[in-house]
Motif scaffolding. Structure first.
Motif, PDB file in Angstrom:
ATOM      1  N   PRO A   1       6.600  27.233 -21.824  1.00 57.28           N
ATOM      2  CA  PRO A   1       5.173  27.538 -21.687  1.00 57.28           C
ATOM      3  C   PRO A   1       4.908  29.022 -21.460  1.00 57.28           C
ATOM      4  N   PRO A   2       3.663  29.445 -21.670  1.00 57.00           N
ATOM      5  CA  PRO A   2       3.292  30.836 -21.396  1.00 57.00           C
ATOM      6  C   PRO A   2       3.645  31.206 -19.952  1.00 57.00           C
ATOM      7  N   CYS A   3       4.274  32.370 -19.791  1.00 59.65           N
ATOM      8  CA  CYS A   3       4.696  32.800 -18.458  1.00 59.65           C
ATOM      9  C   CYS A   3       4.875  34.313 -18.427  1.00 59.65           C
ATOM     10  N   PRO A   4       3.793  35.072 -18.702  1.00 62.08           N
ATOM     11  CA  PRO A   4       3.947  36.529 -18.701  1.00 62.08           C
ATOM     12  C   PRO A   4       4.197  37.057 -17.292  1.00 62.08           C
ATOM     13  N   PRO A   5       4.783  38.243 -17.186  1.00 59.65           N
ATOM     14  CA  PRO A   5       4.973  38.836 -15.858  1.00 59.65           C
ATOM     15  C   PRO A   5       3.637  38.945 -15.121  1.00 59.65           C
ATOM     16  N   LYS A   6       3.686  38.822 -13.810  1.00 58.38           N
ATOM     17  CA  LYS A   6       2.472  38.866 -12.991  1.00 58.38           C
ATOM     18  C   LYS A   6       1.661  40.119 -13.302  1.00 58.38           C
ATOM     19  N   GLY A   7       0.376  39.915 -13.515  1.00 59.14           N
ATOM     20  CA  GLY A   7      -0.533  41.016 -13.795  1.00 59.14           C
ATOM     21  C   GLY A   7      -0.662  41.367 -15.265  1.00 59.14           C
ATOM     22  N   GLU A   8       0.224  40.842 -16.112  1.00 57.99           N
ATOM     23  CA  GLU A   8       0.143  41.121 -17.555  1.00 57.99           C
ATOM     24  C   GLU A   8      -0.591  39.992 -18.271  1.00 57.99           C
ATOM     25  N   ARG A   9      -1.307  40.372 -19.292  1.00 59.58           N
ATOM     26  CA  ARG A   9      -2.052  39.404 -20.111  1.00 59.58           C
ATOM     27  C   ARG A   9      -1.436  39.422 -21.501  1.00 59.58           C
ATOM     28  N   HIS A  10      -0.982  38.274 -21.984  1.00 56.52           N
ATOM     29  CA  HIS A  10      -0.340  38.182 -23.291  1.00 56.52           C
ATOM     30  C   HIS A  10      -1.081  37.204 -24.187  1.00 56.52           C
ATOM     31  N   ARG A  11      -0.876  37.379 -25.481  1.00 55.44           N
ATOM     32  CA  ARG A  11      -1.409  36.448 -26.489  1.00 55.44           C
ATOM     33  C   ARG A  11      -0.320  35.441 -26.835  1.00 55.44           C
ATOM     34  N   TYR A  12      -0.725  34.199 -27.048  1.00 49.49           N
ATOM     35  CA  TYR A  12       0.210  33.144 -27.450  1.00 49.49           C
ATOM     36  C   TYR A  12      -0.332  32.512 -28.723  1.00 49.49           C
ATOM     37  N   ARG A  13       0.475  32.635 -29.785  1.00 46.16           N
ATOM     38  CA  ARG A  13       0.045  32.174 -31.111  1.00 46.16           C
ATOM     39  C   ARG A  13       0.719  30.844 -31.430  1.00 46.16           C
ATOM     40  N   PHE A  14      -0.094  29.848 -31.734  1.00 45.65           N
ATOM     41  CA  PHE A  14       0.395  28.550 -32.182  1.00 45.65           C
ATOM     42  C   PHE A  14       0.164  28.510 -33.691  1.00 45.65           C
ATOM     43  N   THR A  15       1.236  28.656 -34.462  1.00 46.42           N
ATOM     44  CA  THR A  15       1.132  28.666 -35.915  1.00 46.42           C
ATOM     45  C   THR A  15       1.715  27.367 -36.436  1.00 46.42           C
ATOM     46  N   ILE A  16       0.912  26.667 -37.219  1.00 46.10           N
ATOM     47  CA  ILE A  16       1.329  25.383 -37.784  1.00 46.10           C
ATOM     48  C   ILE A  16       1.596  25.596 -39.263  1.00 46.10           C
ATOM     49  N   TYR A  17       2.760  25.145 -39.706  1.00 43.98           N
ATOM     50  CA  TYR A  17       3.196  25.295 -41.093  1.00 43.98           C
ATOM     51  C   TYR A  17       3.228  23.948 -41.780  1.00 43.98           C
ATOM     52  N   ALA A  18       2.567  23.842 -42.931  1.00 42.62           N
ATOM     53  CA  ALA A  18       2.678  22.671 -43.794  1.00 42.62           C
ATOM     54  C   ALA A  18       3.897  22.898 -44.678  1.00 42.62           C
ATOM     55  N   LEU A  19       4.792  21.923 -44.712  1.00 42.05           N
ATOM     56  CA  LEU A  19       6.045  22.074 -45.441  1.00 42.05           C
ATOM     57  C   LEU A  19       6.139  21.103 -46.613  1.00 42.05           C
ATOM     58  N   ASP A  20       6.924  21.489 -47.620  1.00 42.91           N
ATOM     59  CA  ASP A  20       7.118  20.642 -48.800  1.00 42.91           C
ATOM     60  C   ASP A  20       8.360  19.759 -48.681  1.00 42.91           C
ATOM     61  N   SER A  21       8.926  19.665 -47.468  1.00 40.88           N
ATOM     62  CA  SER A  21      10.123  18.859 -47.250  1.00 40.88           C
ATOM     63  C   SER A  21      10.083  18.294 -45.837  1.00 40.88           C
ATOM     64  N   PRO A  22      10.964  17.326 -45.549  1.00 43.29           N
ATOM     65  CA  PRO A  22      11.088  16.886 -44.149  1.00 43.29           C
ATOM     66  C   PRO A  22      11.637  18.038 -43.309  1.00 43.29           C
ATOM     67  N   ALA A  23      11.980  17.786 -42.069  1.00 47.21           N
ATOM     68  CA  ALA A  23      12.493  18.841 -41.187  1.00 47.21           C
ATOM     69  C   ALA A  23      13.560  19.655 -41.903  1.00 47.21           C
ATOM     70  N   PRO A  24      13.349  20.958 -42.088  1.00 44.42           N
ATOM     71  CA  PRO A  24      14.277  21.771 -42.874  1.00 44.42           C
ATOM     72  C   PRO A  24      15.458  22.346 -42.086  1.00 44.42           C
ATOM     73  N   PHE A  25      15.602  21.965 -40.816  1.00 41.26           N
ATOM     74  CA  PHE A  25      16.740  22.436 -40.026  1.00 41.26           C
ATOM     75  C   PHE A  25      17.133  21.337 -39.043  1.00 41.26           C
ATOM     76  N   ARG A  26      18.289  21.489 -38.440  1.00 42.55           N
ATOM     77  CA  ARG A  26      18.804  20.492 -37.494  1.00 42.55           C
ATOM     78  C   ARG A  26      18.430  20.836 -36.060  1.00 42.55           C
ATOM     79  N   GLN A  27      18.479  19.823 -35.207  1.00 47.54           N
ATOM     80  CA  GLN A  27      18.230  20.007 -33.778  1.00 47.54           C
ATOM     81  C   GLN A  27      19.117  21.130 -33.246  1.00 47.54           C
ATOM     82  N   GLY A  28      18.519  22.062 -32.498  1.00 46.75           N
ATOM     83  CA  GLY A  28      19.268  23.143 -31.878  1.00 46.75           C
ATOM     84  C   GLY A  28      19.645  24.278 -32.811  1.00 46.75           C
TER      85      GLY A  28
END
Length: 194
Positions: A137-164
């Motif tokens: 989860p978001p956890c910037p250093p105390k006193g700092e304000r950060h942006r958190y981008r949630f980017t969702i990708y539509a893919l042409d295949s099932p999961a393209p990589f393995r766990q881990g």
């Protein structure tokens, strides 16, 4: 254009992981493909925050009073023919460039939302910048304000990589199979750190 005619957005998959380390370019940064059609971009919204506004404190880490570390709810519209979705959550304001907090793929292509604190059956998670699989989860250093981008990708295949999978491998695989994407950004930190 028919969905079967869609081509993956070229995102320089081989350069992607390097660009993440150099400042969050490529997939998790600003679009690099000027020829991407509008149909390849879709809207991402959340019932708990608006794009460019503050994430509620409960979505932050436990070092923030009230922080529960849950994923926020997200909604999106999907391009026709999407086989699966991937989500990358990153912080472009990290001291060493973009810090990837979450890489998940294998979300069913008929899905159009993520509920709060979701555990997604059948999905796989790649390693984050912190070299751990799972949501950080978001956890910037105390006193700092950060942006958190949630980017969702539509893919042409099932999961393209393995766990881990290593970050370089998972982001490269997502880049190779992306047919559309959307993003919502929330701010966290600063005045929330009390």
């Amino acid at each position: 254009m028919k969905s079967r005619d869609r081509r993956p957005i070229p995102a320089a998959a081989g350069v992607l992981a390097l660009s993440v380390a150099l400042g969050g370019c490529g997939l998790i940064g600003q679009p690099r493909n000027n020829s991407a059609e509008l149909s390849e971009w879709f809207t991402v919204t959340s019932p708990v925050f608006r794009d460019g506004r503050d994430l509620p404190t409960r979505y932050g880490c436990a070092k923030y009073p009230g922080g529960e570390g849950k994923t926020p709810p997200l909604h999106w519209s999907a391009p026709a023919g999407t086989r699966s979705f991937a989500i990358v959550m990153d912080d472009p304001d990290g001291p060493e460039g973009a810090y990837v907090h979450w890489v998940i793929a294998g979300i069913d292509g008929t899905t159009n939302e993520l509920v709060e604190g979701a555990e997604i059956q059948g999905a796989v998670e790649g390693l984050t910048t912190g070299k751990k699989a799972g949501y950080a989860p978001p956890c910037p250093p105390k006193g700092e304000r950060h942006r958190y981008r949630f980017t969702i990708y539509a893919l042409d295949s099932p999961a393209p990589f393995r766990q881990g999978a290593k970050l370089r491998d998972s982001l490269g695989a997502i880049a190779e199979h992306t047919v559309g994407r959307g993003r919502i950004t929330g701010n966290f930190g600063g005045n929330q750190a009390r």
